[in-house]
Design an enzyme around this catalytic site. Structure first.
Site, PDB file in Angstrom:
ATOM      1  N   CYS A   1      -3.484   1.730   5.031  1.00  0.00           N
ATOM      2  CA  CYS A   1      -4.819   1.284   5.430  1.00  0.00           C
ATOM      3  C   CYS A   1      -5.425   0.399   4.348  1.00  0.00           C
ATOM      4  O   CYS A   1      -5.551   0.814   3.188  1.00  0.00           O
ATOM      5  CB  CYS A   1      -5.733   2.471   5.691  1.00  0.00           C
ATOM      6  SG  CYS A   1      -7.419   1.986   6.153  1.00  0.00           S
TER       7      CYS A   1
ATOM      8  N   GLY B   1       3.538  -5.524  12.771  1.00  0.00           N
ATOM      9  CA  GLY B   1       2.753  -6.690  12.414  1.00  0.00           C
ATOM     10  C   GLY B   1       3.032  -7.881  13.305  1.00  0.00           C
ATOM     11  O   GLY B   1       4.150  -8.397  13.338  1.00  0.00           O
TER      12      GLY B   1
END
Length: 321
Positions: free
Chosen positions: A89, A192
């Protein structure tokens, strides 16, 4: 196909529609270790998992090793299929306190924390992380080897550094290098920028990963899982969801939201999803405004039926905008 853990998104109602559309492995939103050991209501609620979701992992984050160890025990008692550690994160409130991607600046602590978590549970432990803190410290190769050595059973890598946040293009080359590393025996998943079936196949072939994790591209479009799986299997693109499917899935999501959160929170927290479900619909703004201001569940279901009726009677062109 893996559904990425996403704060304020991947709750049980959202996971339900993703599972129905082909997600193979899912995770909870990330859960604060400090919240768990203090029995904070919001953190404890995130432990809710359901049989139809399996296999499912509970993801935890934190900066204190003992708190993470205790949180692992609590999470294990909720009987998930695995425990996942969030070392990725990038949000300032998390990373700048040494949790999430922040721990990439202290690899010895990362290794020690992971070791304590592995010892605290009988469940498989997996990790999600990033390439490194910044371009000068892309240390994920060292991270992968050291975490494998202390017992993690899979690794997911987001192809950006913490400094990048979610900007720029994800770099999968280092992910591919880790997968190709003969020292790495555990599964490696890539994450991603996977937003189309074509890109999923291209990246899987180029980088050899064991699986692909989809995050933001699934928001309001859970069909991406079935589309990618079909394309990987057949090389053919599925037709996009029909208007009926979009409305039915949105209604199913809303129904689960009401069941899990109640009539007030269920209505309020669904509002973030309407734009995504009907993204690109011409002149949809008035409906979105009504959906996002109406508090009565029955009226919201009525609005969704109206959307189905109105857009069924005109040529539906859904743009990417």
């Amino acid at each position: 196909m893996l559904l990425a853990p996403m704060e304020d998104v991947s709750d049980p109602p959202f996971r339900a529609v993703c599972k129905a559309n082909g997600a193979d492995l899912m995770y909870t939103e990330f859960i604060s270790s400090e919240g768990l050991i203090r029995s904070a209501a919001k953190s404890m609620k995130k432990l809710d998992i359901f049989e139809y979701e399996r296999p499912i992992g509970i993801q935890i984050f934190g900066s204190d090793i003992e708190s993470m160890r205790e949180a692992t025990i609590i999470a294990t008692d909720a009987q998930p299929d695995l425990i996942d550690i969030n070392y990725g994160c990038p949000v300032k409130a998390v990373a700048c306190r040494g949790a999430g991607a922040g721990i990439l600046q202290d690899i010895p602590k990362m290794v020690k924390m992971t070791s304590e978590i592995v010892k605290a549970t009988h469940l498989p432990v997996t990790v999600k992380t990033r390439l490194g803190w910044d371009d000068k410290t892309k240390n994920v190769t060292e991270v992968a080897e050291r975490l494998q050595d202390i017992g993690i059973e899979a690794l997911t890598i987001h192809g950006r550094t913490r400094v990048q946040m979610y900007k720029g293009e994800a770099d999968w080359r280092l992910i591919g290098d880790i997968k190709a590393n003969p020292k790495i025996k555990i599964p490696v998943f890539g994450n991603g920028d996977i937003d189309t079936p074509n890109k999923a196949l291209e990246y899987k072939l180029l980088y050899g990963v064991d699986g692909i994790m989809v995050g933001r591209a699934s928001i309001g479009y859970p069909w991406i899982f079935r589309e990618i799986k079909h394309y990987l299997t057949t090389g053919e693109e599925l037709a996009p969801p029909t208007l009926q499917e979009r409305v039915d899935t949105c209604k199913a999501h809303f129904t689960e939201s009401l069941k899990w959160k109640g009539d007030v929170l269920g209505v309020l927290e669904m509002r973030r999803h309407y734009h995504s479900y009907f993204k690109g619909f011409a002149n949809f703004k008035p409906y979105r405004e009504k959906l996002c201001t109406t508090m009565c569940p029955a009226d919201i279901f009525g609005l969704l039926e109206e959307v189905l009726y109105v857009y069924s009677n005109e040529e539906l062109v859904v743009s990417d905008g």
